[in-house]
Design an enzyme around this catalytic site. Structure first.
Site, mmCIF file in Angstrom:
data_model
loop_
_atom_site.group_PDB
_atom_site.id
_atom_site.type_symbol
_atom_site.label_atom_id
_atom_site.label_comp_id
_atom_site.label_asym_id
_atom_site.label_seq_id
_atom_site.Cartn_x
_atom_site.Cartn_y
_atom_site.Cartn_z
ATOM 1 N N SER A 1 14.490 -41.892 -16.586
ATOM 2 C CA SER A 1 13.369 -41.125 -16.060
ATOM 3 C C SER A 1 13.476 -41.178 -14.538
ATOM 4 O O SER A 1 13.523 -42.268 -13.953
ATOM 5 C CB SER A 1 12.046 -41.709 -16.525
ATOM 6 O OG SER A 1 11.000 -40.944 -15.989
ATOM 7 N N HIS B 1 -1.381 -43.801 -1.906
ATOM 8 C CA HIS B 1 -1.869 -44.515 -3.097
ATOM 9 C C HIS B 1 -3.110 -43.826 -3.645
ATOM 10 O O HIS B 1 -3.209 -43.530 -4.841
ATOM 11 C CB HIS B 1 -2.177 -45.973 -2.730
ATOM 12 C CG HIS B 1 -2.756 -46.756 -3.862
ATOM 13 N ND1 HIS B 1 -4.111 -46.870 -4.066
ATOM 14 C CD2 HIS B 1 -2.153 -47.395 -4.896
ATOM 15 C CE1 HIS B 1 -4.319 -47.582 -5.152
ATOM 16 N NE2 HIS B 1 -3.143 -47.918 -5.680
ATOM 17 N N LYS C 1 0.839 -1.207 0.000
ATOM 18 C CA LYS C 1 0.000 0.000 0.000
ATOM 19 C C LYS C 1 0.867 1.248 0.000
ATOM 20 O O LYS C 1 0.639 2.180 -0.786
ATOM 21 C CB LYS C 1 -0.898 -0.043 1.242
ATOM 22 C CG LYS C 1 -2.070 0.885 1.180
ATOM 23 C CD LYS C 1 -2.970 0.710 2.400
ATOM 24 C CE LYS C 1 -3.641 -0.640 2.406
ATOM 25 N NZ LYS C 1 -4.308 -0.956 3.675
ATOM 26 N N CYS D 1 9.379 -38.415 -13.760
ATOM 27 C CA CYS D 1 7.989 -38.879 -13.810
ATOM 28 C C CYS D 1 7.372 -39.091 -12.433
ATOM 29 O O CYS D 1 6.233 -39.504 -12.330
ATOM 30 C CB CYS D 1 7.878 -40.152 -14.626
ATOM 31 S SG CYS D 1 8.664 -41.552 -13.835
ATOM 32 N N GLY E 1 -6.588 -10.619 7.907
ATOM 33 C CA GLY E 1 -6.245 -11.230 9.197
ATOM 34 C C GLY E 1 -5.500 -10.262 10.088
ATOM 35 O O GLY E 1 -5.472 -10.399 11.295
ATOM 36 N N TYR F 1 12.241 -33.266 -20.198
ATOM 37 C CA TYR F 1 10.797 -33.140 -19.995
ATOM 38 C C TYR F 1 10.430 -33.529 -18.565
ATOM 39 O O TYR F 1 11.211 -34.184 -17.864
ATOM 40 C CB TYR F 1 10.026 -34.020 -20.993
ATOM 41 C CG TYR F 1 10.202 -35.494 -20.735
ATOM 42 C CD1 TYR F 1 9.357 -36.171 -19.857
ATOM 43 C CD2 TYR F 1 11.249 -36.202 -21.323
ATOM 44 C CE1 TYR F 1 9.553 -37.506 -19.582
ATOM 45 C CE2 TYR F 1 11.442 -37.534 -21.059
ATOM 46 C CZ TYR F 1 10.592 -38.185 -20.181
ATOM 47 O OH TYR F 1 10.788 -39.507 -19.894
ATOM 48 N N ARG G 1 -3.506 2.861 8.498
ATOM 49 C CA ARG G 1 -3.814 1.583 7.837
ATOM 50 C C ARG G 1 -2.559 0.720 7.734
ATOM 51 O O ARG G 1 -1.473 1.230 7.470
ATOM 52 C CB ARG G 1 -4.385 1.823 6.441
ATOM 53 C CG ARG G 1 -5.484 2.848 6.464
ATOM 54 C CD ARG G 1 -5.930 3.215 5.067
ATOM 55 N NE ARG G 1 -6.962 2.317 4.616
ATOM 56 C CZ ARG G 1 -7.440 2.312 3.381
ATOM 57 N NH1 ARG G 1 -6.939 3.129 2.478
ATOM 58 N NH2 ARG G 1 -8.405 1.503 3.042
ATOM 59 N N MET H 1 -4.716 -6.227 11.507
ATOM 60 C CA MET H 1 -5.462 -4.993 11.721
ATOM 61 C C MET H 1 -5.487 -4.208 10.423
ATOM 62 O O MET H 1 -4.501 -4.153 9.722
ATOM 63 C CB MET H 1 -4.758 -4.166 12.781
ATOM 64 C CG MET H 1 -5.615 -3.033 13.241
ATOM 65 S SD MET H 1 -4.652 -1.569 13.562
ATOM 66 C CE MET H 1 -4.897 -0.676 12.056
ATOM 67 N N ARG I 1 -3.908 -1.435 -6.164
ATOM 68 C CA ARG I 1 -3.087 -2.658 -6.122
ATOM 69 C C ARG I 1 -3.541 -3.571 -7.255
ATOM 70 O O ARG I 1 -4.636 -3.407 -7.793
ATOM 71 C CB ARG I 1 -3.238 -3.366 -4.782
ATOM 72 C CG ARG I 1 -4.655 -3.738 -4.465
ATOM 73 C CD ARG I 1 -4.769 -4.357 -3.095
ATOM 74 N NE ARG I 1 -6.163 -4.422 -2.689
ATOM 75 C CZ ARG I 1 -6.559 -4.767 -1.493
ATOM 76 N NH1 ARG I 1 -5.689 -5.052 -0.560
ATOM 77 N NH2 ARG I 1 -7.838 -4.826 -1.194
#
Ligand code: PEP
Ligand code: MG
Length: 874
Positions: free
Chosen positions: A763, A455, A22, A830, A101, A850, A92, A103, A336
């Protein structure tokens, strides 16, 4: 000397670390010459020191505050003690990242018993003046002294009622004065001290309250949830008041430069006349659409449109702007980057590129990878969730989706009922591979045990199926077929709804909205692919999953887990026959049947993949997973296979392992049962040969799992290559394939150079590699990993996000060694980390080609790979 207090015209937008979001933006707007009320910011550093010093404002901060206040008075020509030029301010909070959450705001600070009269005299409006005072008394009491809101509201509402006032605006000055008098007594009753009359004391206490609120529980929870560090502190902004409540030509509002829900390029906002900030938020009066301001105050509307265009162009992003109108003059109080839905984020990013405001590369960071998921799955309607009865909110959001169905407690029941057309939710303490068909048949899977890589979680994500794991506040009794929660119970057949994106469960059926792919989504994903370096493949083996992955533009299949092909009812019988029989002819016959099933399956998979590369991993799990467990099942299987029960039990005992994950699994199975891998390789290449005859040139990549010595690989490679040569001879075709290994053991990493000499590809199976590097069982780690995170022994769950220094270092070393001896070796990842954005950023820095992940994680992974490229070039 450290500078703790900055006038707005001393800062700029890049100073967010010090001035908070801010403060930095207020400074920036001041620099741009926008109508911002004057003020100053006390830095985040002052906050950090305040908290470190046992909640004491350092002398230096106090001195600078006084000096700045004097300069501020000078600039505005106003003072807290002046009769004609009274200074009133807002205070503020403003952290670097906006944070609910903490002030938030105190308005009208500087008013006291004396100043309220001065303000009344100056404005000639005692009603306005006392209205400001009662607001200050309430806000200050609540946020600085933590007096409950009800202590003020109950009296206020009773006062209105007993005097017959319908609206707040009906209360006359005298009434408000009386309310202020009462509010002051509330201070004495609640906190045994009076409201501080000296404006400087009010200011100091308000600043300290903001600093303290940085450490309150709600703020901490929010930071944990959003991975915001706890040590960066908040700044405080002190700003001259402008009054939206000073008559019918005044007002206050909030507007977004584009629609934050749809992304449509049109001003979107609301305002209230004759009101102060909290009136808009409180929802007591219904605000008006910003468009109607054009008719009410055309000049102000025009001025606001110009400011919003200027701010959006300057910040190159959609802005969320707070404004106040005081006697037809517009003031901007905050800007913002606006929060938005995933859909809006994509639309806005694409529009900003089309409008020439940002580049494709810059667009990549305008969309949050995590939010992409919500675009791919249906979600519950927010209004419906608000009134729904909660069963559990303790579960982990293992796989997104919004599913509704009847509860079942076993995989068999799931299958049976699904066959009858029912939508079912499978609830289990945990799942195992034998539940696979029941999982496929279910709309969602819920477990009370297990984490994000259990799993159930892995398989469900693979299927793109909604799943919530680890609902520790539920008790599932599979025998009695009931689930207990908060003193209540639900039974089989009861309807529940599962929110896989949040990990929440509700009673009954909740309405959903379905996922749709906009043109903007397609365009955005195309750009992401243009920008990315790493390719993204999918881990998949079923037709719907493979189709989904290719729809999301996966570049191939990075992992077909073949064990899932053994669990269909008819196949399981043959597999059991193979494992349990001691007679060669019977075993061969069983294998022949399995080969035929698998050939069909592979043909289907390769047909879907076409000429895109497809890695098939040969059988991986320990054999006991295929065997019956309960006594009933054992009886049935014995009968089915015509083996005496005693013999079956003996064989089960022989196959029992103390640590099956470290036991007879992966390539070790094929060292003792070579015919298993040979059979699978034959099934793969038979189907490839068949498709080749149709003119489809597949790219099969055969992968051997869990290798830890080169000899293992070489022995199996020789057997497999010989088998493929036999197929080439019988079909009279040349068949192309690659052979490689999964790197899943630390030893495989250490000998990557030796393996790279005989492998076409690697892999990294990061699930097993993490398990074996830490020595944390991936199935049991759920029991302690949260405690490790709580105690900050671990920063992240290494099964979800790469452990850079341990597992990451092993991978880095293995990749470097492999490329040194075999430049053309293809390398992928993977395990679950292949779909995790943070891990992908690390993989992007290595010579990896990849990543591969569940189909529904593919779009997010593509975006993460693009973001990594943009980030590394910054
Ligand atoms: C792995 O270990 O990372 C892997 C992908 O294999 P699985 O999860 O099937 O053990
Ligand atoms: Mg593995």
């Amino acid at each position: 000397m450290t500078k703790y207090v900055y006038a707005f015209d001393e800062g700029q937008k890049d100073m967010k670390d010090l001035l908070g979001g801010k403060g930095a933006n207020l400074s920036e707007m001041k620099r741009l010459g926008l109508p911002v009320p004057d003020g100053f910011t006390i830095t985040t550093e002052a906050c950090i020191e305040y908290l470190k010093n046992g909640e004491k404002l350092a002398d230096e901060v106090q001195n600078q505050l006084e000096t700045q206040l004097a300069a501020f008075s000078e600039r505005t020509g106003k003072a807290f003690s002046s009769n004609d030029h009274l200074l009133l301010v807002s205070v503020r909070s403003g952290a670097k990242i906006s944070m609910p959450g903490m002030m938030d705001t105190i308005l009208n600070l500087g008013l006291n018993d004396e100043n309220v009269e001065k303000l009344a005299a100056k404005t000639g409006d005692a009603r306005f003046s006392y209205d400001c005072y009662r607001r200050l008394l309430q806000m200050f009491g609540e946020v600085v002294y933590h007096i409950p809101m009800s202590a003020f509201d109950t009296y206020f509402n009773a006062y209105k009622q007993s005097h017959g006032y319908e609206n707040d605006a009906d209360i006359p000055a005298e009434g408000l004065k009386e309310i202020c008098e009462h509010y002051k007594t509330v201070y004495i009753e609640e906190v045994y001290k009076p409201f501080p009359q000296a404006p400087i004391d009010q200011l100091r206490e308000a600043i300290e309250a903001v600093f303290k609120s940085w450490d309150n529980d709600r703020a901490r929870v929010y930071r944990d949830l959003n991975e915001i560090p706890h040590d960066i502190g908040t700044a405080v902004n002190v700003q001259e008041m402008v009054f939206g409540n000073s008559g019918p030509k005044s007002g206050t509002g909030v507007a977004f430069t584009r629609n934050p829900v749809t992304g449509e390029a049109q001003l979107f906002g609301e305002y209230l006349l004759n009101a102060q900030g909290e009136d808009v938020v409180a929802g007591i009066r219904t605000p008006k659409d910003i468009a109607t301001l054009q008719a009410q105050m055309p000049h102000v509307h025009q001025a606001f449109v110009e400011v919003s265009e200027q701010l959006e162009a300057h910040y190159k992003d959609m802005q969320d702007i707070e404004f106040t109108i005081e006697n037809e003059k517009l003031y901007i109080l905050q800007t913002r980057n606006g929060k938005r839905t995933a859909k809006a984020a994509i639309q806005i990013a694409v529009d900003l590129v089309d409008e020439g405001v940002i580049t494709k590369e810059e667009a990549m960071h305008k969309v949050d990878v995590k939010s992409i998921d919500t675009l791919l799955h249906p979600t519950f309607k927010d209004e419906a969730l608000e009134v729904a009865e909660v069963i559990s909110k303790a579960g982990l959001p293992a796989s997104p989706g919004a599913a509704t169905g009847k509860i079942v407690f076993s995989a068999e029941a799931a299958q049976l009922q699904a066959e009858q057309g029912e939508k079912v939710i499978l609830m289990r303490p945990e799942t195992s591979p034998e539940d696979i068909e029941g999982m496929i048949a279910s709309e969602a899977i819920v477990t009370t045990h297990g984490g994000m890589t259990s799993h159930a979680a892995v398989v469900a994500r693979g299927m793109g199926k909604c799943c919530v794991t680890g609902c520790s506040d539920l008790e599932i009794n599979t025998k009695e077929k009931i689930v207990s929660y908060a003193g209540k119970t639900l039974q089989e057949g009861d309807m529940v709804s599962v929110d896989g994106a949040k990990g929440d469960l509700y009673v009954g059926e909740i309405e959903t909205t379905s996922a749709e792919h906009s043109e903007a989504f397609e365009q955005f994903m195309q750009w992401a692919e243009d920008v990315a370096r790493l390719n993204v493949r999918m881990n998949a083996e079923t037709t719907p999953d493979i189709e989904a992955g290719y729809q999301f533009n996966a570049k191939g299949i990075g992992l077909v887990r073949t064990e899932h092909m053994f669990f269909g009812a008819e196949r399981l019988v043959e597999m059991r026959r193979f494992i349990l029989s001691s007679d060669d002819a019977t075993r061969k016959a069983a294998l022949d049947k399995i080969r035929a099933y698998q050939t069909e399956d592979f043909e289907q998979i390769f047909r879907l993949s076409g000429e895109r590369p497809t890695i098939v991993r040969l059988l991986d799990p320990p054999l006991h997973e295929f065997l019956p467990k309960s006594e009933d099942e054992i009886q049935n299987v014995a009968q089915q296979l015509a083996i005496p029960v005693e013999k079956l039990n003996k064989r089960i005992l022989e196959l029992h392992e103390t640590n099956p994950m470290l036991g007879h699994r992966g390539c070790r199975l094929a060292i003792t049962y070579p015919e298993l891998y040979v059979m699978q390789a034959e099934a793969i290449m038979n189907s490839v040969a068949q498709l080749q005859q149709e003119g489809i040139h597949c790219q099969p990549e055969i992968m051997i799992p869990l290798v830890s010595t080169v000899e293992e690989f070489k022995i199996l490679q020789t057997q497999i290559v010989e088998a493929i040569q036999r197929i080439e001879t019988t079909t009279d075709q040349t068949l192309h394939f690659l052979m490689g290994t999964m790197i899943e053991t630390p030893r495989a990493c250490m000998i990557a150079n030796e393996l790279a000499e005989v492998c076409d590809f690697f892999s990294f199976g990061t699930n097993d590699l993490t398990q074996l590097t830490y020595g944390f069982s991936r199935d049991d780690a759920g029991k302690f990993i949260n405690e490790y995170l709580n105690q900050q022994i671990l920063e992240v769950d290494p099964f979800q996000t790469l452990d850079v220094n341990g597992v990451g270092a092993l991978i880095k070393m293995a990749v470097e060694q492999a490329k040194q001896v075999n430049e053309s070796i293809k390398i992928g990842v993977c395990g679950e980390l292949g779909g995790d954005p943070k891990s992908i950023h690390h993989f992007n820095k290595m010579a990896i080609d990849y990543v591969s992940c569940s189909p529904f994680r593919v779009p997010g992974a593509i975006l993460a790979t693009a973001q990594s490229v943009v980030e590394s070039e910054r």
